[in-house]
Design a protein around this motif. Structure first.
Motif, PDB file in Angstrom:
ATOM      1  N   PRO A 169      -5.924  -3.168  -5.337  1.00 19.23           N
ATOM      2  CA  PRO A 169      -6.986  -2.229  -4.975  1.00 19.23           C
ATOM      3  C   PRO A 169      -8.249  -2.997  -4.583  1.00 19.23           C
ATOM      4  O   PRO A 169      -8.518  -4.083  -5.095  1.00 19.23           O
ATOM      5  N   THR A 204     -10.314   0.846 -10.448  1.00 16.05           N
ATOM      6  CA  THR A 204      -9.449   2.032 -10.485  1.00 16.05           C
ATOM      7  C   THR A 204      -9.214   2.433 -11.942  1.00 16.05           C
ATOM      8  O   THR A 204      -8.111   2.262 -12.465  1.00 16.05           O
ATOM      9  N   GLU A 240     -12.028   8.666  -5.908  1.00 19.24           N
ATOM     10  CA  GLU A 240     -11.145   8.742  -7.071  1.00 19.24           C
ATOM     11  C   GLU A 240     -10.062   9.804  -6.922  1.00 19.24           C
ATOM     12  O   GLU A 240      -8.994   9.702  -7.530  1.00 19.24           O
TER      13      GLU A 240
END
Length: 813
Positions: A307, A311, A390
């Motif tokens: 990522p 996260t 998100e």
């Protein structure tokens, strides 16, 4: 077949009642009750059902800068996406036009069919603050249209409503749906884009506690069959007839795709690309031996993910690197083979996988050598796409009719399954309000390469079957598949000559392949065509021709043409010769198969290819092997062959053959020592050894018998992974039938269920079940210790209580 009533869906009350009853029958009420029993404590939490270690309850480190996670518009969300240079992302549909999408498919009119699952994770309404208990919503299959040609969908029609949707596949005149506990075909007979005909193809499918292990993802592929995940049959619609035949189980969790040659790809949550590199139907052909090698193979070699930012919204803190980024795949969805023509040529055949918890899409480049496919991340410590939003949840992708890559974004704050909720994740949810809104949102995007125009869409007039023939040569695999399906569904013999010309002489082997399978589906693949394609320059076409030849092996000329490929330069072709010749018991076939086996015995999957067609001849073959000097050397592949043969013989259970196995494995036998060891290993590995029919459970008093029956019902909580028959699932859950851990010391088994288990690299870690009360754990453990031939004493609630008290809590440090 039955026609739907004028009110094609149940009332909300009836739907909720039926879902509740179905779940209770399968034990899901256990999980809902567990979740509801976990109290919310302001400023802190009691233990959650998914907590496995102390780190699962610890707060994030102070140096993590966790951003807020508000709901964002599609335009805002797209601006927060990192996409590799040269690509752009475009919106195709968003809420309220599409809500909670989990799968989609384009039809021949370029309408977009979307499966929506608003009730996913619905039990969280009983346990998270601000989510009050509500009736469970029905799921929907909707049809979206772009009526003004601007590239965005603008109309929505609800085609059908259902419970437990687990995948769709467009078929002749309708859509096949996994609507658990049934597989159905829904049809629209009056053209209003609403289902009015419902045909049940199969019933009684399980609805497991863990939805990630439910039957799912019906997928048509080039051989004209439809395969699914977590099912034991493949389906084929032929006019008014539905064919169902046994097939090796593909144990993926969600989403399936195929490449240009019909090989299937799927995934597990922690294993992002698996593949069925040989036809799954061969796995079950021999009733004495499950020839599963090659049916479920790891393709993605690098499960680490990268990522581009923190996260934190994942189940376990231990899954994150020190900087808060997800370290490895944990929530994969729908690996998709790119088969379009809009991306550059280097992208053709690449696999794209959405990691919904990590908010990213991986691009893997596949490499094939000797019939083995491996995949590797296309970028060094980066991903094809990463979202800083998100709530971006890529759960499905597919090549579109214009050659672009389409992606379904469920757009939810919570994506991890409710039965694995940890304290760490619940804190993240509540502190950032990720449970609001719970659902009702969703987006579908199109990823486009900026250097190329979108593909031109074929326009075929209704009823013009012949116009589909040239579409078999379309550069976009989406349209080649569509043309094959439409032609086969037409059952038109008039198109056979034109399709035959493509199959015989088109320069592109993919087109010849589609032509061959289209003719097979139309009943127009004659012997001359098949023999010609057995000598095709493409190994993939030769393999397909070998498969088509299987039903023609009674003809000596066809057998000779097949056996001529025993010397093929490609090992994957020679392996298919073994599979194909296994369909014949002609006298000249056995020697040819043995010669092939000796040549390629060390090659991947070859022993299983040989065993697949050996039913009834295993004992004779074992006798030949142990007597022949050609097999006398102690080599791993020789051991594997003898073990496989002994397993099959033991499974068949013929008394004189089993007695011969005992003599071979006896210490008094003067034969080769390694052969004795291999025979003994095969006997121990057999189904009969793992599930001995003659082994009775220990005598039970009334109290133990009642405990076993209580455990039988409660075992539904475990059956989703370990399966109802206790055999487990490859790469997901170990077998309980015949397991020394199950039948061994009671304390060790109790510790596993109280604390979880994650030391076995062959399987994902098992969450603890410490939230279950002592008497329920006692019942489950007693049941598994006395089921499927296991014969171990009961475990009392007092014994569970003692182990719980002797541990420092139910979690490991």
């Amino acid at each position: 077949m039955r026609r739907a009533s004028s009110t094609p869906t149940q009332t909300a009350h009836e739907t909720v009642r039926n879902i509740r009853h179905a779940l209770i029958r399968r034990g899901a009420a256990l999980v809902v009750g567990l979740l509801a029993a976990v109290a919310w404590v302001p400023g802190g939490l009691g233990a959650q059902v998914g907590d496995r270690a102390s780190i699962d309850t610890a707060p994030p480190p102070a140096h993590w800068k966790i951003p807020p996670a508000p709901v964002r518009s599609p335009d805002e969300s797209m601006r927060m996406m990192d996409l590799q240079p040269g690509f752009r992302i475009e919106l195709v549909a968003s809420e309220p036009l599409v809500q909670d999408p989990i799968a989609f498919a384009f039809d021949h009119r370029n309408q977009l069919w979307v499966l929506e699952w608003p009730s996913y994770n619905w039990p969280l309404h009983d346990v998270l603050p601000g989510l009050e208990p509500q009736p469970t919503p029905v799921s929907r299959l909707v049809v979206l249209k772009d009526t003004d040609g601007d590239g965005r969908m603008d109309t929505r029609t609800v085609f059908a409503q259902m419970d437990w949707p687990r995948g769709i596949q467009l078929v002749d005149g309708g859509v096949l749906v996994f609507a658990l506990p049934e597989i159905v075909v829904l049809r629209d007979t009056d053209g209003d884009d609403k289902a009015d005909l419902r045909e049940v193809l199969q019933g009684g499918l399980p609805i497991p506690v863990n939805p990630h292990l439910a039957p799912s993802s019906p997928s048509w592929t080039l051989d004209n069959w439809t395969y699914g995940l977590q099912v034991d049959q493949r389906l084929r619609l032929a006019g008014d007839t539905t064919l169902k035949v046994p097939s090796g189980r593909l144990a993926g969790q969600w989403g399936m795709s195929h490449d240009d040659f019909g090989r299937l790809f799927f995934s597990y949550n922690q294993d992002h690309i698996r593949g069925s590199l040989v036809p799954a139907a061969y796995a079950t052909r021999n009733p004495h031996y499950t020839a599963s090698a090659g049916v479920d193979v790891r393709v993605g070699m690098d499960n680490d993910v990268w990522p581009h930012a923190i996260t934190p919204g994942v189940n376990r803190r231990a899954q994150l690197r020190d900087d808060g980024r997800l370290a490895a795949f944990t929530a994969n969805a729908a690996p998709s083979v790119y088969r379009g023509d809009q991306f550059p040529e280097a992208y053709r055949g690449n696999v794209f996988v959405g990691e919904s918890a990590g908010r990213l899409i991986r691009r893997s480049v596949l490499t094939e050598r000797d019939g083995i496919i491996t995949g590797k991340n296309a970028y060094a410590e980066r991903e094809f796409l990463f979202s800083h939003d998100e709530r971006f949840r890529p759960v499905f992708s597919a090549t579109g009719p214009d050659g672009a890559l389409y992606v379904a974004d469920m757009y939810r704050g919570i994506i991890e399954g409710h039965i694995f909720m940890t304290t760490f994740l619940r804190n993240q949810i509540v502190e950032r309000g990720l449970q609001h809104p719970f659902g009702g949102m969703g987006r579908i995007y199109r990823i486009v390469h900026e250097g190329r125009p979108l593909g031109t869409l074929p326009t075929i007039a209704p009823g013009n079957v012949a116009a589909w023939v040239p579409v078999l040569a379309h550069p976009n695999g989406h349209w080649r598949d569509m043309a094959q399906r439409m032609l086969v569904a037409s059952r038109s013999k008039a198109v056979v000559p034109a399709v035959r010309t493509l199959a015989m002489s088109h320069e592109d082997p993919r087109v010849r392949l589609h032509g061959l399978w289209t003719l097979e589906g139309l009943g127009g693949a004659d012997d001359d065509l098949v023999r010609a394609r057995l000598t095709d320059t493409s190994p993939h076409v030769r393999i397909a021709a070998l498969r088509v030849a299987e039903g023609r092996l009674p003809a000596a000329a066809m057998r000779r043409a097949v056996m001529a490929l025993a010397d093929d330069s490609d090992v994957s072709v020679r392996r298919q010769v073994l599979y194909t010749l296994g369909a014949s018991d002609a006298s000249d076939v056995g020697d040819a198969r043995m010669r092939l086996l000796r040549r390629d015995v060390a090659a991947p999957f070859v022993i299983d290819a040989f065993m697949s067609g050996l039913a009834g001849r295993e004992a004779q073959t074992l006798d030949t092997v142990v007597r022949s000097p050609s097999w006398a050397s102690d080599r791993p592949e020789h051991r594997a062959l003898v073990t496989a043969l002994a397993t099959a013989i033991s499974n068949e259970g013929r008394a004189e053959q089993v007695a011969a196995l005992r003599r071979l494995s006896s210490e008094s036998n003067a034969g080769v020592p390694w052969q004795r060891e291999a025979v003994l290993e095969g006997v121990q590995a057999s189904n009969r050894a793992r599930q001995p029919a003659t082994t009775a459970a220990p005598p039970r008093d009334a109290a133990t018998a009642a405990l076993v029956e209580q455990g039988r019902a409660a075992y539904a909580l475990c059956a989703a992974c370990h399966q109802a028959d206790g055999r487990g699932l490859p790469s997901l859950a170990p077998p309980l039938a015949g397991s020394p851990r199950v039948t061994g010391p009671p304390d060790a088994l109790v510790d596993i269920v109280l604390r979880g288990r994650d030391e076995d690299p062959a399987y994902p870690s098992m969450p603890p079940l410490a939230a279950l009360p002592d008497d329920q754990l006692s019942a489950i453990l007693t049941y598994v210790r006395q089921a499927w031939g296991n014969a171990a004493p009961a475990i009392s609630a007092d014994a569970v209580r003692a182990r719980r008290g002797s541990a420092t809590g139910a979690m490991r440090p």
